[in-house]
Structure formats: C-alpha cells, structure tokens
Enzyme design. Structure first.
Site: not given
Ligand code: AGP
Length: 610
Positions: A483, A490, A506
């Site tokens: 979030e 945004e 990874h």
C-alpha cells in the site's frame, strides 16, 4: 470516472450544473461540458481541462436555462478533445450525456451511417444520441424513443437526455452504471453521484438496472426494464456537505489522512456500544451464513485488494478459516473451482468498481451465493448486489488516493474476523474482551501516528528527488508495504515496488544501490529479527534505509539507517497504525514534487470501466 448531472427547474439551472460538475471533479476527468434547451434551441459548451475553464466559456456565452445536463468525461473511446467531450448532440435537436461503455457501438455506427447520420466524434456515446433521435423521428416521444434505443445497446450506461422537441422534460436510463434522481420542490435532478446535487436536495431515488425515468418540474416517473411504471423507494442521503468541502486543508488527501481517528471511531461505534462482536451488524441472516461457511474468498482491486491481503493473515490466524484473496479483474476471467460453502467478500470504497462487481457476479454464477460487501458508499451497486453488507463510516472520500477508506476497511475486516472467530469457537469471552479493548484504543494510536508528521516531512524531502523506491514488510505488514508503494507511485509518480523482505535476495536486491531508498515496515512482531537480517542485506549493498518501527522494537539508528518510531506496539492491529506513516510519506513527497495530489494524472476515483 465520468460524472453526470442534470436539472429541470423554474430557475436558471446552469449554476446547479456547474456546481454539480465541480463536486464530481474528484472522480477524475479530462474534459467537461453542459448542454441546455433555451429559446427552443439546444446550446452546448465543452472544454478539455478543468470545469472552471468550461464555466468561464459558459459565462462568456451567456448560458441560462431552466433545463440542462452536464458531464465530466474520462476518455476511453477517442482522445481527450473538445469534439469527444460530452454532451453529444444529434441533428441540433437532442443532447445526451453518458457514463459507461457501449460495446456494440461499431455495429450501431454502421447502421446509423446507412440511415444517413453523420458522426462528429470518435466516441462510443454518439451512437446513443443518434439512435434516440432516430426513434424520435419515427414519431415516438422522448421517453419511448429512449426506451427503444437502450434495448439495442450492449454494455454499460447511465444516460441523461434533453431535446428541443420536448423542452418540458428530461429522460434518463441506467444499466451497469449508477444513476439517481433527486427530488426537489418544483424542480428535479439527475446525477451519477449524490454529491453532485446534495446542495439542492437530499431526497433521492436510486435507479435500478434497466430502469428509465422521466423528469418534469413537478413529477418523476420511473419505469422498469419491461417499460412498466414502478414505484421506487425514496432515500434521504446523509452525505455531509462538510465532507465534500476542503475546510482548512490544502488537499482532500491531507484532510482525509487526518480524519482517520474519527473515521475509525465512527466505524466501530456500534461494536463498542454493544461491547460485543455481533453478526447482526452484517445483516439479518449473517449469523446462519457465518456459522455455515468453511472458507473465505476476498475480491477487490487496488488499495481495497491490499486491505483484503491484510485480512487474510487475521482470518487464518484468528478465525482459523482458509482465506483466498484475488484481484477482481483476474478472478473474473479465471476458471475458478467454486465452493458454495465459501463466503465471498468484496471490498470496495466506491461500491462501483466494475471489475469487482463483475467478479461478484461471476462468483454468484458459480453457485457461491453467500456474499458480503464491505463498502463506504451506501446504496451503491456492489452492496446492493450482495446478501450481507458492512458499511465503513469513513465519510465521502474525495482524494483519488484512498486513505481513510483503507484503514476503515481494515477495521471492518478485523470486526469480520472476530465475528467469524466467535461463531467458529475460536474466540472465548476473555479473548473477545481483549480484541474489543484493542479496537477501543485504535483511534488514539492512529492519532499518535499522525503526530509523527513533522519527522515524515523531513524524510519526504529526501525522497522527492528520487526516481525509484523499494518498500519491504513481512507477514501482516507486507500488504502495508504494498500500500505504501502504491500511494507513493500514484501521487508522486516515483516508481515504487514492494516486496516481502524475505524475497529480496531472490532478485530485487540487484536493484539496491545508494540511489535507491528502501522503506521498511518493521514493528515489534515475531518476524522482527528476520526483518533486521534483511535490512543488513540491504545496508551491505549501500542502500539507504527508512524504517518505521514501534517504540518497543529496540531498533537503533546508524549510518544509512533512519528510524521513525510509531506508538507502542498495538498487537494485532499494528498494520492499521503503520498505514498512517506511509500515507504521510507519499503525501509529503508528492507535495515536494508539486504534483496534483488529489487528481493524479491518468487516474480516476471510481473505476467504472474495464
Ligand atoms: C487507491 O489509492 C486507488 N485509488 C485505487 O487502487 C482504488 O483503491 C481501487 O480503484 C479500488 O477502488 P474501490 O475501493 O472503490 O473499489
């Protein structure tokens, strides 16, 4: 996305239309327009850009009328041009505004071209104006012409139409997109969102799927999909004007971030008053349904999806029920293995998001009939299509970036978790009292987190020049990292990604260098030591760390590791408290970069297209 307002009155409705469009601006748009019927002519003004520019043009052209429609457009079919902006006009006689998408517009266009109609725009909407005009020209009145035309449309629409042939009325139709009629004294209104007309009237009729309606000054008549006149309930909207005004704040997002203690307190009020997790708060049959279910499937988009991801940790750990969480736009096209013993939970601030609505319909079509909607907008489409409903009481959320809706969704999901746990024998009286106590203290803990704003402002200045950022979290705080990254990208347009901290090695560790700020959500939970090791992995590669942790985590500052401490660890509700600093960080980084915080580019508040 697009917004509609219309009015028929004894007074000049142009100021009503302009005010309505301004109240719809928050939904996101790129052009605006109004059309009026005055002195037996249809007149129109349209502009790309802000409503204020269109308002100035309407003023310059001396627009006044007692019948008119207005629209804010968020482009889908056809670019952002004045020619594609609504209202669209057919033969200089009929003007129409439309929300939604007409899927068979190409076939209709071919047919209308053959009938002699010409097209001025690239939109899917223009075919509707010509279709209605075509039926009017065959001798039908405006309402019947509309009813014939909508039968030929595939797709979603909310439509309002005026015609100079029929200057004493306005007609409208709804399928798949919200539309309501506002009832005044000697005047009536149409709008896609109650906020557009709330200063004129609070008495509204929510049109049902397939409805058409006819409005004169004195009367409103509603017809169902078969064309039969039908009485529809009148609701009194409780949307407060204060929630639609900015007040002393610079942006709605800032206001809404600071409203969170109040929004959470309002959402939990009924639970705190009863001092118990009572299933009746979700609807009449909730207890039977909750007892009977064996699993939970959550469907949502964007921030609401992250609320669902957080809830999975709670539902599995506290209620002991398997929980799957899907992005609605993926679920609706997947070959899902249905489980009728599963509770389908949709989460949507607006209650209008098309993908979430379609995922719900798909879930139901597979025989999964136990449905619960967690929503912030009463009477919106998704709760109306669900058997059970829990309304968050965040108040109108205007900023495109969701903040108070997110934290109140989390509260609602926590209440759902505890209610399920109780009914499934996983929450005894002592544990219930503990959970209620935690909830009672939550608004205060959120306020403490808000008080960290000055420290976060200092951090945001270091973020503003960056191009990229990484967010890390583990367990129930991983969705908060997601979030935080979404909020930052945004509204500030800084590219941000979130990973579970254990996943770093990874792949994403390759991105880390001195230019990459790394935000870590690291409260004092059972994964803290693991997160500390992950932080060392980043530090060893020269990455600069910005750590949000709580008072009792014993996290120390060191070179390249900056720490802000949230209040004492609030246990299971910690993700809600940690949502606050990431919201503030995004807000202040955006401020420093000078972006349009409440209306970020390319985005809309309610995403009513696919
Ligand atoms: C959040 O900041 C976004 N504006 C967006 O992800 C939003 O949460 C998403 O579009 C879902 O909307 P809904 O909750 O109204 O369904």
């Amino acid at each position: 996305m697009c917004g509609i307002v219309g009015a028929i009155a004894d007074r000049d409705v142009v100021p009503v239309l302009i005010e309505g469009l301004k109240r719809l601006e928050y939904r996101g748009y790129d052009s605006a327009g109004i059309a009026i019927v005055a002195e037996e002519a249809v007149r129109r003004v349209r502009r790309t850009g802000r409503v204020a520019e269109m308002e100035a043009a309407a003023g310059a052209e001396d627009f006044h009328a007692s019948l008119g429609i207005g629209h804010t457009r968020w482009a889908t079919h056809g670019g952002v041009t004045e020619g594609n902006a609504h209202p669209h006009i057919s033969h200089g006689e009929l003007a129409l505004v439309h929300n939604g998408i007409i899927e068979n517009h190409e076939q209709q266009r071919e047919r209308l071209l053959a009938l002699g109609y010409t097209f001025e725009s690239q939109t899917d909407t223009e075919v509707i104006a010509h279709l209605i005009h075509h039926y009017q020209s065959q001798g039908h009145d405006l309402l019947v012409a509309l009813q014939h035309a909508v039968k030929e449309l595939d797709g979603a629409y909310a439509i309002a139409v005026i015609s100079k042939r029929d200057p004493q009325r306005m007609v409208c139709a709804r399928m798949g997109c919200p539309l309501l009629v506002g009832l005044g004294e000697g005047e009536n209104f149409v709008a896609s969102d109650v906020s557009a007309i709330v200063s004129a009237t609070r008495r509204v009729i929510f049109l049902e799927e397939g409805d058409t309606a006819e409005l004169t000054r004195e009367q409103v008549r509603v017809f169902d999909a078969s064309g039969a006149e039908i009485p529809r309930d009148v609701h009194v909207s409780d949307v407060s004007l204060a929630s639609l005004e900015l007040g002393p704040y610079r942006h709605f997002m800032q206001k809404e971030i600071h409203e969170q203690p109040r929004a959470i307190a309002d959402t939990i009020e009924a639970i705190i008053d009863r001092n118990s997790f009572v299933s009746a708060m979700f609807g009449e049959n909730a207890e039977d349904i909750f007892r009977d279910i064996e699993a939970v499937q959550i469907l949502a988009c964007g921030t609401s999806y992250y609320a669902g991801l957080t809830a999975r940790y709670w539902i599995e750990a506290i209620a002991g029920l398997p929980c799957a969480v899907d992005i609605a736009s993926e679920y609706r096209y997947r070959q899902v293995v249905a489980n009728p013993k599963q509770l389908i939970v949709t989460i949507s601030q607006s209650g209008e998001t098309l993908d979430t609505m379609e995922a719900l319909k798909y879930a139901k079509s597979l025989g999964q009939q136990r449905t619960l909607s967690i929503c912030n907008v009463p009477e919106s489409a998704i709760p109306r299509a669900s058997e059970l409903v829990f309304y968050t009481r965040a108040g109108a959320e205007i900023g495109v970036a969701s903040t108070k809706a997110f934290t109140t969704q989390l509260v609602a999901l926590f209440v759902l978790t505890c209610t399920l746990a109780k009914l499934h024998g996983r929450l005894d009286a002592e544990q219930e009292a503990e959970m209620l106590e935690a909830l009672r203290h939550l608004p205060g803990s959120v306020q403490h987190a808000l008080n960290l704003e000055p420290q976060i402002v200092a951090w945001s200045e270091r973020f503003a020049p960056k191009q990229h950022a990484l967010f890390l979290g583990r367990g129930v705080h991983y969705p908060i990292a997601l979030e935080g990254a979404l909020k930052l990208k945004e509204i500030s347009y800084i590219h941000a990604e979130a990973y579970p901290a254990g996943e770093l090695k990874h792949g994403p560790l390759a991105l880390v260098d001195a230019a990459m700020p790394v935000v870590v959500i690291a409260p004092n939970d059972k994964l803290l030591e693991k997160v500390k090791s992950n932080i060392q992995e980043v530090r060893a590669r020269g990455g600069e760390m910005f750590v949000f942790t709580d008072q009792d985590s014993h996290f120390s500052e060191s070179e390249g590791v900056h720490v802000i401490r949230t209040p004492r660890h609030v246990g299971v509700l910690s993700p809600i408290v940690h949502a606050i600093p990431v919201q503030l960080l995004a807000y202040h980084a955006a401020l420093a970069r000078g972006t349009d915080v409440d209306k970020p580019r390319n985005l809309a508040k309610s995403v009513t297209v696919e």
